[in-house]
Design a protein around this motif. Structure first.
Motif, PDB file in Angstrom:
ATOM      1  N   UNK A   7       0.838  -1.188   0.000  1.00  0.00           N
ATOM      2  CA  UNK A   7       0.000   0.000   0.000  1.00  0.00           C
ATOM      3  C   UNK A   7       0.875   1.241   0.000  1.00  0.00           C
ATOM      4  N   UNK A   8       0.645   2.183  -0.908  1.00  0.00           N
ATOM      5  CA  UNK A   8       1.501   3.363  -0.957  1.00  0.00           C
ATOM      6  C   UNK A   8       1.407   4.173   0.316  1.00  0.00           C
ATOM      7  N   UNK A   9       2.572   4.641   0.781  1.00  0.00           N
ATOM      8  CA  UNK A   9       2.617   5.445   1.994  1.00  0.00           C
ATOM      9  C   UNK A   9       2.221   6.875   1.665  1.00  0.00           C
ATOM     10  N   UNK A  10       1.761   7.628   2.691  1.00  0.00           N
ATOM     11  CA  UNK A  10       1.430   9.026   2.461  1.00  0.00           C
ATOM     12  C   UNK A  10       2.639   9.797   1.949  1.00  0.00           C
ATOM     13  N   UNK A  11       2.359  10.832   1.184  1.00  0.00           N
ATOM     14  CA  UNK A  11       3.434  11.611   0.573  1.00  0.00           C
ATOM     15  C   UNK A  11       4.291  12.278   1.644  1.00  0.00           C
ATOM     16  N   UNK A  12       5.594  12.188   1.453  1.00  0.00           N
ATOM     17  CA  UNK A  12       6.537  12.812   2.374  1.00  0.00           C
ATOM     18  C   UNK A  12       6.733  14.269   1.975  1.00  0.00           C
ATOM     19  N   UNK A  13       6.788  15.189   2.952  1.00  0.00           N
ATOM     20  CA  UNK A  13       6.989  16.602   2.606  1.00  0.00           C
ATOM     21  C   UNK A  13       8.264  16.802   1.796  1.00  0.00           C
ATOM     22  N   UNK A  14       8.264  17.763   0.869  1.00  0.00           N
ATOM     23  CA  UNK A  14       9.448  17.983   0.016  1.00  0.00           C
ATOM     24  C   UNK A  14      10.705  18.263   0.829  1.00  0.00           C
ATOM     25  N   UNK A  15      10.589  19.004   1.924  1.00  0.00           N
ATOM     26  CA  UNK A  15      11.764  19.299   2.730  1.00  0.00           C
ATOM     27  C   UNK A  15      12.397  18.052   3.308  1.00  0.00           C
ATOM     28  N   UNK A  16      11.561  17.120   3.758  1.00  0.00           N
ATOM     29  CA  UNK A  16      12.079  15.868   4.306  1.00  0.00           C
ATOM     30  C   UNK A  16      12.737  15.038   3.211  1.00  0.00           C
ATOM     31  N   UNK A 385      12.211   6.731  11.525  1.00  0.00           N
ATOM     32  CA  UNK A 385      10.935   6.632  10.819  1.00  0.00           C
ATOM     33  C   UNK A 385       9.890   7.559  11.440  1.00  0.00           C
ATOM     34  N   UNK A 386       9.868   7.672  12.772  1.00  0.00           N
ATOM     35  CA  UNK A 386       8.915   8.574  13.424  1.00  0.00           C
ATOM     36  C   UNK A 386       9.200  10.029  13.075  1.00  0.00           C
ATOM     37  N   UNK A 387      10.476  10.393  13.012  1.00  0.00           N
ATOM     38  CA  UNK A 387      10.834  11.766  12.633  1.00  0.00           C
ATOM     39  C   UNK A 387      10.390  12.077  11.208  1.00  0.00           C
ATOM     40  N   UNK A 388      10.659  11.143  10.281  1.00  0.00           N
ATOM     41  CA  UNK A 388      10.327  11.381   8.876  1.00  0.00           C
ATOM     42  C   UNK A 388       8.813  11.372   8.674  1.00  0.00           C
ATOM     43  N   UNK A 389       8.117  10.453   9.324  1.00  0.00           N
ATOM     44  CA  UNK A 389       6.677  10.324   9.112  1.00  0.00           C
ATOM     45  C   UNK A 389       5.904  11.525   9.655  1.00  0.00           C
ATOM     46  N   UNK A 390       6.335  12.062  10.784  1.00  0.00           N
ATOM     47  CA  UNK A 390       5.606  13.174  11.404  1.00  0.00           C
ATOM     48  C   UNK A 390       6.156  14.531  11.016  1.00  0.00           C
ATOM     49  N   UNK A 391       7.162  14.572  10.165  1.00  0.00           N
ATOM     50  CA  UNK A 391       7.743  15.862   9.776  1.00  0.00           C
ATOM     51  C   UNK A 391       6.691  16.712   9.063  1.00  0.00           C
ATOM     52  N   UNK A 392       6.589  17.968   9.462  1.00  0.00           N
ATOM     53  CA  UNK A 392       5.662  18.887   8.831  1.00  0.00           C
ATOM     54  C   UNK A 392       4.289  18.900   9.440  1.00  0.00           C
ATOM     55  N   UNK A 393       4.036  18.030  10.425  1.00  0.00           N
ATOM     56  CA  UNK A 393       2.721  18.031  11.058  1.00  0.00           C
ATOM     57  C   UNK A 393       2.607  19.178  12.058  1.00  0.00           C
TER      58      UNK A 393
END
Length: 448
Positions: A7-16, A385-393
């Protein structure tokens, strides 16, 4: 390696994504530069002149007979020599005597193959040193090419049938791993390069190729790559310290001693460390990919989870994974060293002396170091993974006191759903159930 998460993961912010690219690409380029610098350019040539010729043959007749008496047999012992005895007629399928029938003695001794009519075997042509024109054939072993081909074909078909395109990518990654081992790692060590350095660079190269080829070029895969690389470096450091503290030399096995006779310039201590790193890579890939995917799936299922909640939840999954994987590592090393472990029952020395001897101490060090590196991979990869996944929230940023409070999530939805699931069907009697449901925020870890 790892699990299938299609399943495709949610889009990662461009900065990350830019930060991941700026981190992973230099590491990949550094690995390529190191591989090119260590690449063996002067391959060691094996002298084939001392090896006797080997030809394929087919057994057409087997005649067994009693073995002749042994002249120097001890009193009370067997009167005949070790069997079996007799002759085997073989049709030669290759070489100058192709098509002819030759007779060979029945193979005897420890590890000798048992032959029957129709078996396809390997013949070794032995020449008499006193008379080079006189030669004889002996049976060396069975031909194993055809059954191995069928087994590999079944293996590949099962992977592709179950994994489809992902399985095909996994096969390509496996082929790339063997290619790197056979063209870089083994020739590099054989050429006299540092086994530890060659193993670290080779393992990193395998990791980059296999993970991105199998799981795709995504932020989730990049997190797994960084977690694997960090754990590999830690495993190498721990292995160096452990082998130095236990004074291991690398001569703890018969294979290492034999290798030192053929290639005196090979660093067996470094070869021991290289084996620890290469052996740890496959399990590390599995753990890091699983942890990165777990964090991504948790965030996808509940976007309201904070960074700390994601870390704690995924770490609980990691604990369960590690608990089973540690046993896998120890049993894998034990299975590979089963003849060595059998010496525990055959050796007359005290158990403490056997356990601290070189041949068993190095197996203990292998298992312990690999396990420590594996345990370190869980918090490292989960945190990344937690840092990358929640970045920009917004939820992970300091709260704005002037901003309106978000509407609370209705608590009745979950309660109603649970009550609906537990309600008895019409015409049935509900079994007694505990009053109330467990706290929604409690840990899913259960007591032993």
């Amino acid at each position: 390696m790892g699990a299938d998460h299609t399943r495709p993961a949610p889009s990662t912010p461009p900065g990350v994504r830019r930060i991941l690219v700026a981190t992973v690409v230099p590491l990949f380029l550094a690995t390529l530069v190191a591989a090119l610098a260590l690449w063996p350019r002067d391959a060691r040539e094996v002298d084939a002149g001392t090896e006797p010729p080997r030809y394929h043959g087919t057994v057409t007749k087997v005649v067994t007979e009693p073995c002749p008496p042994t002249p120097d047999a001890p009193e009370g012992g067997p009167a005949t020599g070790d069997g079996p005895c007799g002759t085997v007629t073989v049709r030669v399928d290759q070489g100058p005597d192709a098509g002819q029938q030759v007779e060979t003695p029945v193979p005897a001794g420890p590890g000798a193959p048992e032959v029957a009519v129709g078996d396809e075997i390997i013949l070794v042509e032995l020449t008499d040193p006193a008379d080079p024109s006189a030669s004889a054939y002996n049976i060396a072993e069975h031909q194993r090419g055809e059954p191995l081909v069928w087994l590999v074909a079944l293996f590949a078909a099962a992977i592709v049938a179950f994994g489809r395109w992902r399985g095909l990518a996994a096969l390509a990654g496996l082929a790339a791993s063997f290619a790197i081992l056979l063209t870089f790692v083994l020739p590099g060590i054989s050429a006299g390069r540092s086994p530890l350095l060659v193993a670290v660079v080779g393992a990193a190269l395998i990791m980059f190729v296999v993970l991105y080829l199998t799981h795709g070029v995504t932020a989730q895969t990049s997190v797994a790559v960084l977690g694997t690389l960090g754990s590999l470096v830690l495993t190498g450091v721990l292995g160096t310290l452990a082998t130095a503290a236990t004074h291991l030399t690398g001569y703890g096995s018969e294979e290492a001693t034999t290798l030192s006779m053929f290639q005196a310039d090979v660093d067996l201590h470094g070869l021991l460390l290289a084996g620890i790193i290469i052996g740890s890579l496959g399990v590390l890939d599995d753990v890091t990919v699983t942890q990165a995917a777990t964090v991504t799936e948790l965030a996808h299922a509940n976007p309201g989870l904070t960074r700390g909640q994601l870390y704690r939840s995924a770490t609980r999954v990691g604990r369960a994974h590690i608990a089973s994987t540690v046993n896998t590592i120890v049993l894998a090393y034990a299975g590979a060293s089963l003849p060595v472990l059998l010496l525990l029952t055959a050796d007359s020395r005290a158990a403490s002396q056997i356990l601290t001897s070189e041949f068993l101490a190095q197996e203990i060090v292998r298992s312990a170091v690999a396990t420590l590196g594996l345990i370190a991979a869980v918090p490292l990869t989960t945190a990344l993974a937690a840092l990358v996944t929640t970045a920009g929230r917004r939820g992970d940023r300091p709260a704005d006191p002037d901003a309106p409070a978000p509407a609370p999530r209705p608590a009745a939805d979950r309660t109603d759903a649970l009550e609906a699931l537990s309600a008895p069907r019409a015409g049935t009697t509900a079994p007694a159930t505990p009053a109330g449901w467990p706290d929604r925020d409690r840990s899913t870890d259960t007591g032993w």
